[in-house]
Design a protein around this motif. Structure first.
Motif, mmCIF file in Angstrom:
data_model
loop_
_atom_site.group_PDB
_atom_site.id
_atom_site.type_symbol
_atom_site.label_atom_id
_atom_site.label_comp_id
_atom_site.label_asym_id
_atom_site.label_seq_id
_atom_site.Cartn_x
_atom_site.Cartn_y
_atom_site.Cartn_z
ATOM 1 N N MET A 1 -53.202 -5.284 -31.645
ATOM 2 C CA MET A 1 -53.565 -6.549 -31.667
ATOM 3 C C MET A 1 -54.624 -6.429 -30.407
ATOM 4 S SD MET A 1 -51.761 -10.297 -31.901
ATOM 5 C CE MET A 1 -50.507 -9.580 -32.850
ATOM 6 N N PHE A 2 -55.859 -7.325 -30.411
ATOM 7 C CA PHE A 2 -56.362 -7.479 -29.376
ATOM 8 C C PHE A 2 -57.437 -8.869 -29.324
ATOM 9 C CE2 PHE A 2 -59.358 -5.486 -32.181
ATOM 10 C CZ PHE A 2 -60.734 -6.043 -32.018
ATOM 11 N N ILE A 3 -57.825 -9.323 -28.140
ATOM 12 C CA ILE A 3 -58.639 -10.621 -28.213
ATOM 13 C C ILE A 3 -60.093 -10.250 -28.217
ATOM 14 C CG2 ILE A 3 -59.520 -12.466 -26.580
ATOM 15 C CD1 ILE A 3 -56.521 -12.536 -25.734
ATOM 16 N N GLY A 4 -61.019 -10.635 -28.931
ATOM 17 C CA GLY A 4 -62.096 -10.189 -29.023
ATOM 18 C C GLY A 4 -63.166 -11.698 -29.230
ATOM 19 N N ARG A 5 -64.642 -11.026 -29.214
ATOM 20 C CA ARG A 5 -65.493 -12.185 -29.438
ATOM 21 C C ARG A 5 -66.368 -11.834 -30.403
ATOM 22 N NH1 ARG A 5 -67.582 -14.346 -24.408
ATOM 23 N NH2 ARG A 5 -65.762 -15.628 -24.824
ATOM 24 N N VAL A 6 -66.596 -12.696 -31.269
ATOM 25 C CA VAL A 6 -67.473 -12.528 -32.616
ATOM 26 C C VAL A 6 -68.914 -12.253 -32.088
ATOM 27 C CG1 VAL A 6 -68.267 -13.157 -34.754
ATOM 28 C CG2 VAL A 6 -65.829 -13.653 -34.080
ATOM 29 N N VAL A 7 -69.540 -11.358 -32.417
ATOM 30 C CA VAL A 7 -71.055 -10.871 -31.858
ATOM 31 C C VAL A 7 -71.922 -11.069 -32.924
ATOM 32 C CG1 VAL A 7 -70.224 -10.022 -29.767
ATOM 33 C CG2 VAL A 7 -70.579 -8.516 -31.419
ATOM 34 N N GLY A 8 -71.441 -10.949 -34.169
ATOM 35 C CA GLY A 8 -72.494 -10.671 -35.178
ATOM 36 C C GLY A 8 -71.718 -10.659 -36.464
ATOM 37 N N VAL A 9 -72.678 -10.832 -37.811
ATOM 38 C CA VAL A 9 -71.924 -10.918 -39.171
ATOM 39 C C VAL A 9 -72.644 -9.761 -39.685
ATOM 40 C CG1 VAL A 9 -72.431 -12.231 -40.959
ATOM 41 C CG2 VAL A 9 -72.118 -13.348 -38.953
ATOM 42 N N VAL A 10 -71.952 -8.925 -40.580
ATOM 43 C CA VAL A 10 -72.256 -7.985 -41.746
ATOM 44 C C VAL A 10 -72.330 -8.552 -43.086
ATOM 45 C CG1 VAL A 10 -71.719 -5.725 -42.678
ATOM 46 C CG2 VAL A 10 -70.911 -6.225 -40.481
ATOM 47 N N TRP A 11 -73.480 -8.323 -43.508
ATOM 48 C CA TRP A 11 -73.700 -8.942 -45.057
ATOM 49 C C TRP A 11 -73.593 -7.948 -46.036
ATOM 50 C CZ3 TRP A 11 -74.062 -14.050 -45.450
ATOM 51 C CH2 TRP A 11 -74.499 -14.878 -44.507
ATOM 52 N N ALA A 12 -73.095 -8.128 -47.052
ATOM 53 C CA ALA A 12 -72.891 -6.994 -47.909
ATOM 54 C C ALA A 12 -72.948 -7.639 -49.460
ATOM 55 C CB ALA A 12 -71.374 -6.272 -47.983
ATOM 56 N N THR A 13 -73.894 -7.056 -50.210
ATOM 57 C CA THR A 13 -74.425 -7.560 -51.487
ATOM 58 C C THR A 13 -73.153 -7.385 -52.494
ATOM 59 O OG1 THR A 13 -75.665 -5.735 -52.133
ATOM 60 C CG2 THR A 13 -76.725 -7.597 -51.439
ATOM 61 N N ARG A 14 -72.442 -5.948 -52.352
ATOM 62 C CA ARG A 14 -71.109 -5.605 -53.235
ATOM 63 C C ARG A 14 -70.080 -5.592 -52.058
ATOM 64 N NH1 ARG A 14 -72.822 -1.518 -57.607
ATOM 65 N NH2 ARG A 14 -73.210 -2.933 -59.135
ATOM 66 N N LYS A 15 -69.042 -6.256 -52.521
ATOM 67 C CA LYS A 15 -67.596 -5.790 -51.741
ATOM 68 C C LYS A 15 -66.721 -5.372 -52.700
ATOM 69 C CE LYS A 15 -68.579 -10.009 -49.269
ATOM 70 N NZ LYS A 15 -67.867 -11.067 -48.501
ATOM 71 N N HIS A 16 -65.556 -4.858 -52.041
ATOM 72 C CA HIS A 16 -64.301 -4.624 -52.997
ATOM 73 C C HIS A 16 -63.825 -6.065 -53.496
ATOM 74 C CE1 HIS A 16 -60.062 -3.449 -53.354
ATOM 75 N NE2 HIS A 16 -60.424 -2.266 -53.598
ATOM 76 N N PRO A 17 -63.366 -5.955 -54.618
ATOM 77 C CA PRO A 17 -62.865 -7.090 -55.174
ATOM 78 C C PRO A 17 -61.879 -7.951 -54.260
ATOM 79 C CG PRO A 17 -62.773 -5.674 -56.856
ATOM 80 C CD PRO A 17 -63.243 -4.869 -55.735
ATOM 81 N N SER A 18 -61.199 -7.405 -53.487
ATOM 82 C CA SER A 18 -59.972 -7.946 -52.605
ATOM 83 C C SER A 18 -60.684 -8.658 -51.523
ATOM 84 C CB SER A 18 -58.876 -7.005 -52.188
ATOM 85 O OG SER A 18 -59.632 -6.035 -51.121
ATOM 86 N N LEU A 19 -62.137 -8.298 -51.315
ATOM 87 C CA LEU A 19 -62.513 -9.097 -50.173
ATOM 88 C C LEU A 19 -63.665 -10.056 -50.680
ATOM 89 C CD1 LEU A 19 -63.824 -5.868 -48.159
ATOM 90 C CD2 LEU A 19 -61.930 -7.197 -47.734
ATOM 91 N N GLU A 20 -63.608 -10.434 -51.702
ATOM 92 C CA GLU A 20 -64.264 -11.760 -52.436
ATOM 93 C C GLU A 20 -63.844 -12.797 -51.700
ATOM 94 O OE1 GLU A 20 -66.865 -12.222 -54.571
ATOM 95 O OE2 GLU A 20 -67.035 -10.031 -54.694
ATOM 96 N N GLY A 21 -64.990 -13.666 -51.372
ATOM 97 C CA GLY A 21 -64.911 -14.767 -50.134
ATOM 98 C C GLY A 21 -64.569 -14.698 -48.849
ATOM 99 N N ALA A 22 -64.315 -13.291 -48.397
ATOM 100 C CA ALA A 22 -64.111 -13.204 -46.868
ATOM 101 C C ALA A 22 -65.670 -12.802 -46.207
ATOM 102 C CB ALA A 22 -63.178 -11.792 -46.907
ATOM 103 N N LYS A 23 -65.548 -13.336 -44.874
ATOM 104 C CA LYS A 23 -66.411 -13.039 -43.876
ATOM 105 C C LYS A 23 -66.498 -11.411 -43.353
ATOM 106 C CE LYS A 23 -67.628 -17.409 -42.221
ATOM 107 N NZ LYS A 23 -67.692 -18.134 -41.070
#
Length: 98
Positions: A1-23
């Motif tokens: 576990m760690f503390i972090g800062r969000v520095v960007g976003v990854v966009w995917a046109t296709r994802k594994h079904p378990s990642l539907e709705g996830a950023k």
């Protein structure tokens, strides 16, 4: 576990079904006392807290824990954002994040 800062976003046109709705976010490790990021960014899944760029977050970096929180034993996930942090107290010193 760690503390972090969000520095960007990854966009995917296709994802594994378990990642539907996830950023998919890019997160850099953060020194909680100085607020400075370090190292290279990791991609982390955010399906629980709706974090965004600039947020200070708590990240799990262990696959089994991440899959348990997602309630999906087959999810292809190792790194998961589990909270947005407002502040941290270390040895009586209070560090506030925006």
């Amino acid at each position: 576990m760690f503390i972090g800062r969000v520095v960007g976003v990854v966009w995917a046109t296709r994802k594994h079904p378990s990642l539907e709705g996830a950023k998919l976010l890019l997160v850099k490790s953060l020194d909680p006392q100085t607020g400075k990021t370090k190292g290279i960014p990791l991609m982390a899944v955010d399906k629980l807290v709706d974090a965004g760029i600039g947020d200070t977050v708590l990240v799990i970096d262990e696959g089994n824990s991440a899959r348990q929180l997602l309630d999906d034993p087959n999810a292809p996930v190792r790194t998961l954002v589990i909270g947005v942090l407002d502040c941290v107290t270390i040895e009586g010193n209070h560090y506030q994040y925006h």
